[in-house]
Motif scaffolding. Structure first.
Motif, mmCIF file in Angstrom:
data_model
loop_
_atom_site.group_PDB
_atom_site.id
_atom_site.type_symbol
_atom_site.label_atom_id
_atom_site.label_comp_id
_atom_site.label_asym_id
_atom_site.label_seq_id
_atom_site.Cartn_x
_atom_site.Cartn_y
_atom_site.Cartn_z
ATOM 1 N N UNK A 128 0.828 -1.204 0.000
ATOM 2 C CA UNK A 128 0.000 0.000 0.000
ATOM 3 C C UNK A 128 0.867 1.261 0.000
ATOM 4 N N UNK A 129 1.937 1.239 0.779
ATOM 5 C CA UNK A 129 2.852 2.402 0.793
ATOM 6 C C UNK A 129 3.501 2.589 -0.575
ATOM 7 N N UNK A 130 3.883 1.492 -1.195
ATOM 8 C CA UNK A 130 4.506 1.575 -2.520
ATOM 9 C C UNK A 130 3.547 2.187 -3.535
ATOM 10 N N UNK A 131 2.246 1.940 -3.344
ATOM 11 C CA UNK A 131 1.238 2.513 -4.250
ATOM 12 C C UNK A 131 0.914 3.961 -3.916
ATOM 13 N N UNK A 132 1.474 4.492 -2.827
ATOM 14 C CA UNK A 132 1.280 5.894 -2.478
ATOM 15 C C UNK A 132 0.130 6.166 -1.534
ATOM 16 N N UNK A 133 -0.393 5.144 -0.857
ATOM 17 C CA UNK A 133 -1.530 5.329 0.035
ATOM 18 C C UNK A 133 -1.072 5.667 1.450
ATOM 19 N N UNK A 148 -3.920 -7.322 13.974
ATOM 20 C CA UNK A 148 -3.030 -7.281 12.816
ATOM 21 C C UNK A 148 -3.692 -6.658 11.594
ATOM 22 N N UNK A 149 -4.802 -5.958 11.782
ATOM 23 C CA UNK A 149 -5.496 -5.345 10.660
ATOM 24 C C UNK A 149 -4.740 -4.156 10.077
ATOM 25 N N UNK A 150 -4.937 -3.919 8.796
ATOM 26 C CA UNK A 150 -4.298 -2.816 8.069
ATOM 27 C C UNK A 150 -5.370 -2.080 7.274
ATOM 28 N N UNK A 151 -5.281 -0.759 7.259
ATOM 29 C CA UNK A 151 -6.162 0.056 6.428
ATOM 30 C C UNK A 151 -5.292 0.991 5.595
ATOM 31 N N UNK A 152 -5.536 0.992 4.298
ATOM 32 C CA UNK A 152 -4.897 1.950 3.400
ATOM 33 C C UNK A 152 -5.936 2.929 2.911
ATOM 34 N N UNK A 153 -5.591 4.209 2.859
ATOM 35 C CA UNK A 153 -6.537 5.240 2.437
ATOM 36 C C UNK A 153 -5.989 5.944 1.204
ATOM 37 N N UNK A 154 -6.817 6.012 0.183
ATOM 38 C CA UNK A 154 -6.505 6.729 -1.051
ATOM 39 C C UNK A 154 -7.453 7.909 -1.163
ATOM 40 N N UNK A 155 -6.896 9.109 -1.322
ATOM 41 C CA UNK A 155 -7.714 10.318 -1.443
ATOM 42 C C UNK A 155 -7.502 10.914 -2.822
ATOM 43 N N UNK A 156 -8.616 11.263 -3.468
ATOM 44 C CA UNK A 156 -8.546 11.836 -4.809
ATOM 45 C C UNK A 156 -9.483 13.032 -4.882
ATOM 46 N N UNK A 157 -8.961 14.191 -5.201
ATOM 47 C CA UNK A 157 -9.786 15.383 -5.316
ATOM 48 C C UNK A 157 -10.172 15.935 -3.954
ATOM 49 N N UNK A 158 -11.188 16.778 -3.948
ATOM 50 C CA UNK A 158 -11.565 17.462 -2.718
ATOM 51 C C UNK A 158 -12.754 16.883 -1.996
#
Length: 391
Positions: A40-45, A54-64
């Motif tokens: 997820x970090x490699x993808x920029x999240x 052991x849960x993981x959450x990745x967040x992707x933000x696009x626009x406003x």
């Protein structure tokens, strides 16, 4: 989508097979969660770890736009010895990805990579990688640790590979899609004694046998014919010698249902039946009844959105005729947010072994469909303004 996903598939297949070869049990998914977080970090999240263990959450933000949709995959394996000679067979006896969570994790990582390079949507996507789905309630733990307070999703979606459906077919339905799962543990107690003198002691074997027979009448005689339920006694244990009446017999079983009122009635009927047989047999019967997973219930609007996403992702979308009696702890997330759970065809005949079978293996041909569905359902959910944001 701004680009095809074909370039992602070789890496996703390799990743899926690596996860299959290195299965980890509930709340022990440290290697798996580390791989997920790094990808997820490699993808920029944005990446958040240690949620619900052991849960993981990745967040992707696009626009406003502050709107957020959640996509969930489970990561844990089963305590099961794998059978088979494939190159990626489990390297750890007694651990097996026998339910396809390795495939679910790979699909969601593929969706994260695809959406991270896609400029054709606006809003936020929370990629939720959950531990401990297999009976340990990892979704519940993530919710209790503030999953939706930290990541305020308007809706949440999940997918499960489904060997009963052909490859290229997806199905879901409004309302219940998976059953509530309850467990009962019963101990029938007496004094024990000589088998040749049964008049000196309550016969716990006879009482337990009577109870087993009577428990199996609850669904046929107590549940309305318009409702569905299953009660199964799965274990009975007691006694060590042919000429000794034991002092105790233990029973274990499961109850499955979809309606809360029916669930209440089933639990009460089981207690009543045990109490009646105890009085009649002169034994003491202790009942421990545990409701460990609620029913998985899709909101109607989001079930339809999930089917539309399946069609746009190139799948044959079907309305499931009936829910399954298996259970799923994604139910805990759907109690907090509206959403939907989708069955994704694993390919009848391609992978003949059912879920939880020692020779089961995820069908890698499913990966592309799963990635496209996750991507499409996120895009549609963020575009849609007609579905309610709360139950």
């Amino acid at each position: 989508m701004s680009a095809t996903i074909d370039d992602l598939l070789p890496d996703l297949i390799a990743l899926r097979r690596d996860l299959h070869a290195h299965p980890e049990l509930a709340f022990e998914e440290r290697r798996t969660s580390g791989i997920v977080a790094a990808a997820l970090r490699e993808a920029g999240l944005e990446v958040y770890e240690g949620i619900g263990g052991t849960g993981v959450v990745g967040v992707l933000r696009r626009g406003g736009s502050p709107r957020m949709v959640g996509l969930r995959a489970d990561m844990d394996a089963l305590p099961l010895v794998e059978q088979g000679e494939r190159p990626h067979v489990s390297r750890f006896p007694g651990r097996h990805h026998g339910c396809g969570h390795d495939g679910h994790t790979a699909m969601l990582l593929g969706a994260a990579r695809q959406l991270a390079r896609d400029e054709a949507f606006e809003g936020c996507v929370a990629f939720i990688f959950q531990p401990a789905e297999e009976g340990r309630g990892g979704a519940r733990e993530m919710v209790l640790e503030g999953l939706f307070e930290r990541f305020p999703c308007e809706a949440v979606f999940a997918v499960h590979n489904w060997p009963d459906l052909p490859l290229g077919v997806a199905a879901t339905r409004s309302g219940p899609i998976m059953a509530a799962a309850d467990r009962f543990d019963i101990v029938v107690r007496g004094r024990g004694g000589h088998a040749a003198q049964p008049h000196h002691t309550p016969d716990v074997v006879l009482a337990a046998s009577t109870l087993v027979a009577q428990l199996h009448t609850i669904v046929s005689r107590r549940v309305p014919p318009t409702e569905n339920a299953v009660l199964s006694v799965t274990r009975i244990s007691g006694g060590q010698s042919h000429n000794v009446l034991p002092a105790a017999v233990e029973l274990t079983g499961t109850v499955r249902s979809f309606n809360g009122a029916v669930q209440d009635m089933l639990e009460q009927a089981l207690h009543d039946m045990a109490a009646g047989i105890a009085r009649a047999s002169g034994t003491t019967i202790d009942v421990e009844y545990t409701r460990y997973y609620p029913a998985t219930i899709n909101s109607p609007a989001h079930a339809q959105l999930a089917l539309e996403a399946a069609r746009r992702a190139g799948l044959e979308a079907q309305t499931a005729g009936a829910p399954a009696f298996t259970s799923e702890d994604f139910a805990f997330m759907l109690q907090q947010r509206p959403g939907a759970y989708l069955w994704l065809g694993q390919g009848a005949g391609t992978s003949p072994a059912p879920l939880h079978h020692p020779s089961y293996d995820f069908n890698d041909d499913v990966l592309a469909f799963g990635v496209r569905w996750f991507v499409t359902v996120a895009q549609l959910a963020l575009q849609d303004t007609s579905t309610p944001s709360q139950k």
